[in-house]
Design a protein around this motif. Structure first.
Motif, PDB file in Angstrom:
ATOM      1  N   ARG A  48     -10.759 -60.501  -1.025  1.00 27.15           N
ATOM      2  CA  ARG A  48     -10.472 -60.667   0.100  1.00 27.15           C
ATOM      3  C   ARG A  48     -10.847 -59.833   1.511  1.00 27.15           C
ATOM      4  N   SER A  51     -14.837 -60.254   1.543  1.00 27.32           N
ATOM      5  CA  SER A  51     -15.262 -61.470   2.063  1.00 27.32           C
ATOM      6  C   SER A  51     -14.844 -61.461   3.462  1.00 27.32           C
ATOM      7  N   GLY A  52     -13.875 -60.719   4.204  1.00 29.55           N
ATOM      8  CA  GLY A  52     -13.552 -60.531   5.407  1.00 29.55           C
ATOM      9  C   GLY A  52     -12.546 -61.133   5.689  1.00 29.55           C
ATOM     10  N   LEU A  53     -11.799 -61.769   4.810  1.00 32.26           N
ATOM     11  CA  LEU A  53     -10.358 -62.592   5.036  1.00 32.26           C
ATOM     12  C   LEU A  53      -9.667 -61.566   5.686  1.00 32.26           C
ATOM     13  N   ALA A  69     -20.642 -66.031   0.506  1.00 34.12           N
ATOM     14  CA  ALA A  69     -19.818 -67.375   0.171  1.00 34.12           C
ATOM     15  C   ALA A  69     -18.932 -67.041  -1.067  1.00 34.12           C
ATOM     16  N   VAL A  70     -17.975 -67.819  -0.914  1.00 34.36           N
ATOM     17  CA  VAL A  70     -16.942 -67.547  -2.109  1.00 34.36           C
ATOM     18  C   VAL A  70     -16.617 -68.570  -2.990  1.00 34.36           C
TER      19      VAL A  70
ATOM     20  N   ARG B 152     -12.929 -70.501   6.525  1.00 33.77           N
ATOM     21  CA  ARG B 152     -13.125 -69.163   7.452  1.00 33.77           C
ATOM     22  C   ARG B 152     -14.154 -68.476   6.619  1.00 33.77           C
ATOM     23  N   VAL B 153     -14.511 -68.368   5.169  1.00 35.90           N
ATOM     24  CA  VAL B 153     -15.259 -67.673   4.933  1.00 35.90           C
ATOM     25  C   VAL B 153     -16.603 -68.265   5.053  1.00 35.90           C
ATOM     26  N   PHE B 154     -16.905 -69.532   5.200  1.00 38.46           N
ATOM     27  CA  PHE B 154     -18.097 -70.265   5.791  1.00 38.46           C
ATOM     28  C   PHE B 154     -18.407 -70.111   6.999  1.00 38.46           C
TER      29      PHE B 154
END
Lengths: 266, 247
Positions: A48, A51-53, A69-70, B152-154
């Motif tokens: 996380r 991924s920048g969450l 991409a995740v 959000r990831v995209f």
């Protein structure tokens, strides 16, 4: 080879609980790196933050390229049920003109062998096919880095093997840089060019291991390869640092090798 | 098909019971006309332009009320469901307003709005708001965080998440709310027409038939037609939900 991802002294704390305790590693362009660690070791937190969450408490994550991409473990909850398979794959491509969006989605679906299912809804597909849709969606985005969070932990063993081979094929064909987070030792050895072994929480890097296996891998022969078995045992021992191993890994490996060769010969 | 057959048997049983009760000496004469009489009258009324205009007035008012209720409740629900501060600030007021029966607001509405159709529509909107509003808020509570993280990831922003993820994901709940609201709106409309001296609508027709000539068969024609409208609304909206949001 240039570095696609550089993680420097990354740490994260939730209140008093330190989940990650300072991680430094790199992922080179075109490489497939597996992160393996005991359950609850902060692998998800690592994913996380990369991924920048969530913003990490300390340290840096730098990605060469604009976006990643995740692919999540829970494909059922990660695909949009109101969109078709095609619509799901097009979802990240909103900024592109319609025609290009179409073309890219069609191409990505072809890579994962799902062209025929483009008009279906995700929930009309089997679990393995749904995860292939999620992989196609990630690939269509053409990410600098493809992050995968326990991507094959929710499918049956047969499907899992198929998806592992599919991942190896598409990343070879499209030169994708991949970081797979997994708790499965065998999977990390089978998929990876390199394995990062994490300690239990707060996660620290225990080992950074090259996988001495050829790029071409095969579910039956690779898994019985001496190098595969030796590395698997090594990772298993590393994961039990500080504690008594739950199983005698060497003995278990030998027994499994035997049973596997039996299955093959019969 | 078996379920359908059973349904028919149930209806036939109900009509038989009604017929029996209507003809029995237990009830005052002509207080409950039997279905044979009521359906005869129904056929006559269905070709009467006067009756049809009453039906059209009520159906139109229901549709307008639902439309307005959707236009108010869905955006409000999206705001209340996604901004906790607004939700906490409005909770006390909403908890106070919600249990007030619409019918209790009739005198207030009459004074404020007069005797035109806007009174009954306003009251129907008031009643229809709540199921839509609460279903929308509930749907946002149930929004899967993984869907939000995926988008959000995209690279989807806050507004994008609201319109491309939260709203479509809430749609099945919202439609269920609309279905409940439609039935409620119909009940309130007919009640207001009955009580507040409107000059058109099914409720008015029922009231007129009773208080003027005392035609109980016409009263029951109005009741049966109101029931049929309710069933059609409910089934129609259920079909819409199954057809368009079948996940």
């Amino acid at each position: 080879m240039s570095n696609m991802l550089e993680v420097a002294d990354l740490g994260h704390t939730y209140g008093d609980y330190e989940a990650i305790g300072g991680l430094t590693f790199t992922v080179r362009a075109g490489e497939l790196v597996c992160v393996v660690g005991p359950s609850g070791c902060g692998k998800s937190t690592l994913l996380r933050t990369i991924s920048g969450l969530i913003a990490p408490s300390r340290g840096d994550v730098s990605l060469k390229g604009s976006h990643l991409a995740v692919v999540f473990q829970d494909y059922q909850r990660s695909l949009f049920p109101w969109l078709t398979v095609q619509g799901n794959v097009e979802f990240p491509l909103r900024s592109l003109p319609r025609a290009e969006r179409r073309a890219r989605a069609a191409e990505a679906l072809e890579w994962v062998g799902l062209s025929a299912a483009a008009k279906k809804r995700p929930w009309q597909l089997s679990g393995g096919m749904q995860q292939r849709v999620a992989i196609a969606r990630a690939l269509a985005f053409r990410p600098a880095l493809l992050l995968m969070d326990e991507p094959f932990a929710s499918v049956d063993a047969q499907t899992r093997f198929e998806l592992e081979d599919l991942l190896l094929r598409v990343r070879r064909e499209h030169d994708t840089t991949v970081l797979v987070v997994t708790h499965d030792i065998d999977e990390s050895v089978y998929l990876g060019d390199r394995i990062l072994v994490l300690s239990k929480s707060p996660a620290k890097l225990v080992a950074d291991l090259e996988v001495p296996l050829p790029a071409e891998r095969d579910q039956v022969t690779t898994r019985t390869d001496e190098a595969f078995v030796a590395l698997r045992s090594r990772v298993a021992r590393l994961l039990n640092v500080g504690g008594k191993p739950a199983v005698d890994v060497e003995k278990w490996a030998a027994a499994e090798r035997e049973s596997l060769s039996e299955t093959v010969s019969s | 098909m078996r379920a359908f057959t059973r349904g028919l048997i149930g209806i036939a049983g109900f009509l038989a019971l009604w017929e029996l009760l209507g003809r029995s000496p237990l009830l005052p004469a002509d207080s409950l006309p039997p279905p044979s009489v009521v359906f005869g009258e129904l056929v006559r009324q269905l070709i009467s332009p006067d009756f049809i205009s009453h039906v059209v007035a009520t159906v139109l008012a229901v549709l307008i009320a639902i439309g307005i209720a959707i236009a108010i409740a869905v955006p409000s629900g999206l705001v209340l469901g996604s901004v906790p501060a607004v939700r906490h600030a409005t909770r006390a007021v909403i908890e106070f307003l919600r249990p007030i029966p619409s019918v209790a607001l009739i005198p207030l509405a009459l004074v404020m709005l007069g005797f035109g159709p806007e009174t009954k529509i306003t009251l129907a909107v008031y009643a229809a708001l709540w199921p839509i509003l609460f279903n929308t808020i509930y749907a946002l509570d149930e929004l899967d965080p993984l869907l939000v993280e995926t988008s959000r990831v995209f690279g989807t922003g806050r507004v994008g998440v609201l319109f491309r993820v939260a709203l479509p994901s809430a749609l099945p709940f919202v439609l269920t709310g609309i279905r409940l609201a439609a039935t409620t709106a119909l009940i309130v409309l007919v009640s207001v027409e009955l009580m507040a001296g409107a000059d058109i609508g099914l409720g008015y027709f029922i009231m007129e038939a009773r208080s003027g000539p005392g035609r109980m068969d016409q009263v029951l024609v109005g009741t049966v037609v109101a029931g049929v409208i309710g069933v059609l609304l409910n089934n129609g909206l259920e079909r819409v939900r199954r057809r368009w949001v079948a996940w």
